[in-house]
Design an enzyme around this catalytic site. Sequence first.
Site, short mmCIF file in Angstrom:
data_model
loop_
_atom_site.label_atom_id
_atom_site.label_comp_id
_atom_site.label_asym_id
_atom_site.label_seq_id
_atom_site.Cartn_x
_atom_site.Cartn_y
_atom_site.Cartn_z
N CYS A 175 -11.97 -27.17 13.11
CA CYS A 175 -13.57 -27.15 13.11
C CYS A 175 -14.18 -28.31 13.84
O CYS A 175 -14.44 -28.18 14.95
CB CYS A 175 -13.99 -27.18 11.63
SG CYS A 175 -13.49 -25.68 10.75
N ARG A 176 -14.09 -29.45 13.08
CA ARG A 176 -14.94 -30.86 13.70
C ARG A 176 -14.15 -31.30 15.05
O ARG A 176 -14.85 -31.71 15.98
CB ARG A 176 -14.98 -31.73 12.44
CG ARG A 176 -15.74 -31.52 11.48
CD ARG A 176 -15.73 -32.32 10.26
NE ARG A 176 -14.42 -31.95 9.59
CZ ARG A 176 -13.86 -32.64 8.47
NH1 ARG A 176 -14.59 -33.68 8.13
NH2 ARG A 176 -12.76 -32.32 8.03
N SER A 177 -12.82 -31.55 14.74
CA SER A 177 -12.51 -32.39 15.98
C SER A 177 -12.33 -31.39 17.29
O SER A 177 -12.37 -32.07 18.18
CB SER A 177 -10.93 -33.04 15.55
OG SER A 177 -10.04 -32.06 15.31
N ASP A 185 -17.40 -31.85 6.40
CA ASP A 185 -16.14 -30.78 6.48
C ASP A 185 -17.24 -29.27 6.55
O ASP A 185 -17.62 -29.02 5.52
CB ASP A 185 -15.36 -30.73 5.73
CG ASP A 185 -13.98 -29.69 5.80
OD1 ASP A 185 -14.34 -28.90 6.64
OD2 ASP A 185 -13.16 -29.76 5.25
N ASN A 215 -7.98 -29.60 12.34
CA ASN A 215 -8.04 -29.65 13.78
C ASN A 215 -8.44 -28.19 14.09
O ASN A 215 -8.02 -27.71 15.29
CB ASN A 215 -6.58 -29.94 14.36
CG ASN A 215 -6.76 -30.11 15.90
OD1 ASN A 215 -5.87 -30.02 16.41
ND2 ASN A 215 -7.99 -30.62 16.34
N CYS A 248 -9.51 -34.74 12.68
CA CYS A 248 -10.38 -34.36 11.48
C CYS A 248 -9.22 -33.95 10.58
O CYS A 248 -7.87 -34.07 10.90
CB CYS A 248 -11.23 -33.11 11.46
SG CYS A 248 -10.55 -31.61 12.35
P1 4NP Z 1 -11.49 -29.55 10.10
O1 4NP Z 1 -12.01 -28.37 8.70
O2 4NP Z 1 -10.91 -30.51 9.04
O3 4NP Z 1 -12.83 -29.89 10.41
O4 4NP Z 1 -10.70 -28.67 10.99
C1 4NP Z 1 -11.10 -27.87 7.95
C2 4NP Z 1 -10.40 -26.68 8.41
C3 4NP Z 1 -9.35 -26.08 7.51
C4 4NP Z 1 -9.19 -26.54 6.16
C5 4NP Z 1 -10.06 -27.69 5.78
C6 4NP Z 1 -10.92 -28.18 6.71
N1 4NP Z 1 -8.43 -26.01 5.16
O5 4NP Z 1 -8.49 -26.28 4.15
O6 4NP Z 1 -7.38 -25.16 5.73
#
Ligand code: 4NP
Length: 156
Positions: free
Chosen positions: A13-15, A124, A11, A8
């Site tokens: 949340c989703r992944s 997201d 790294n 993702c």
């Molecule tokens: P992820 O979510 O891609 O599912 O881990 C996010 C985590 C952090 C951010 C964006 C999306 N960020 O902007 O810091």
Amino acid sequence: MKSILLVCLGNICRSPMAQGVVRRALDEAGLTHITTDSAGTSGWHVGGPPDPRAVKAALMRDIDIFAQRARQVEAGDFHQFDIIAAMDRDNYARLRELQPERSTARVHMFLEFAGELPVREVPDPYYGGEDGFDHALDLIELAARGLAAHIAARAR
Ligand code: 4NP
């Protein structure tokens, strides 16, 4: 087929949730020899733990992702992993840009493995509420089951 990388943006949340869910789906299908990992296309959270909302949502489903630490996708991943699965189209596009020529990984949209599901992206959840994490997990569980079935069918 021996390794899967879930990807993702951050790294955190989703992944990491997807890694935990895919790990369990593979174990339940008897595919314990297949390794799993997760990474982000950004380096924003490198070394950090998963978002507490992701840890909590996963734990509600008896999946412990607490010990995972964020890392960024690197060129070697495209040689090491057999399947690299992106949570959304932006990350898919970034992976295709990063993929070295003659590397062997197959890059997929993760939800390709969720069969007839009419959506192709895990939204997201970072900027939303806790229910976004639950929704992401619902989608991730469908794809994880499909992915385990896909691998089990190929292993036969
Ligand atoms: P992820 O979510 O891609 O599912 O881990 C996010 C985590 C952090 C951010 C964006 C999306 N960020 O902007 O810091």
